[in-house]
Design an enzyme around this catalytic site. Sequence first.
Site: not given
Length: 477
Positions: A100, A167
């Site tokens: 991400d 994350e």
Amino acid sequence: MAAPAKLTEYIDQNADKFIDRLAKAVAIPSVSGDASYRQHVFDMATYLKAELESLGVKVTLVELGKQMLDGQEIQLPPAILGEIGNDKNKKTVGLYAHYDVQPALITDGWDTDPFKLCVDKETGRLIGRGSSDDKGPLLGWINVLEAHVKQGIELPVNLKICFEGMEESGSEGLDELIQREAGPGKFFDGVDCFCISDNYWLNTRTPCLTYGLRGICYYKLTITGPGRDLHSGVFGRMVHEPMTDLIQVMSKLVTPQGDILVPGINDLVAPLTDEERKRYESLDYSIDDVDASAGASIAVASDISTVLMNRMRYPSLSLHGIEGAFYAPGAKTVIPAKVSGKFSIRLVPDMLPVDVDRLVIDYVQKCFAQLNSKNKVEVENLHGGKPWMADPTHWNYVAASKATEAVYGRKPDLTREGGSIPVTLTFAEALGVNVLLLPMGRGDDGAHSTNEKLDRSNYIQGTKLLGTYLWEVSKCA
Ligand SMILES: [Zn+2]
């Protein structure tokens, strides 16, 4: 044994193909912090699953449940668990990266479309959101796998891969997954060491290995008094003012030189050894580098090892803001009724959040009591996390150091980071193995910022580094 020459040759010959792969990944805007982008995060997971499977990795997408975001309940993106090799005579290396990214809009000030990789031929920069944090390093592992497959070389180690898609948004669900999959018969069973590629060189010149991260305790200190905001012309000097009390207390937390004034805090810090001090003296970093990254000549000392130790191996206390204070332009004569000062302490070994909380809360209350004010004080810890440090003489680090020398022709700096990557500590504690942070990008990559980039040489040499590291690990005793 060093990595076979065929491997690094393949990486050089296929550099453009690897850059195309990065372009494809950057084009999927897998922003985890915005509900309207969630489908793209899933698309990214699907893309990676296919890439890994085409290279012989056994992949499971693990559902992590739901979360609340932007007022709606939505599915968390899956964790990607991958496995390749199951040879009892080989070491098993755990790998972590995240797929991400931070949000990015061209209107934030990007020079080019953040989700269209811009290959700047002149500077060698690969510009796009996620190029350095963390799609480049993640794809580095896929490039390494491809090089082995295409050259018909057997992997020197078994791999257990853990890629996550949250994350940048607090790694929701991941801690539980790691805990659940640790232990006999579980996914992470048999992992001998772990490698995380999700940070940066200290500067733009010298490769580094990172063996420590600071923890954090974040506080909110609230002072209340009057039943409502008051007019200073009517009440000034008639009543105790919350803002006056707050400034008094906050001024007693830290000196302008950065020394923490909370008694007992410094006693929690692990003492500095001679060997460690030497490590800081040998780092390739200067006061000019500090000035350049801070954008002004404001370092607290002229001695670079002191300045670096302040960031890497000592705690720091920063004042962040005051909620409830008048901050708009103009000259409003208000006496705010309730103000909250925000400050945090970055923690280093052997500081534990619970001990720090006790010392901070006691001290703040004592300081407040000395003011003889009739206002009320409250201190709360908003969030906290422990510091992490690995043994940099462990074979995992020795292997990474040899790999760096083989690829870059120089020994890496051994650094600690001032910030936090909480999952590092989870892997270290849940699996009980040595964890290595092996960065690909440079200190000026601008992760989380506009015009994020990864230098072409860092991507290609970095891919060789990851591959060579696996070969160096395989021959460690
Ligand atoms: Zn990252």
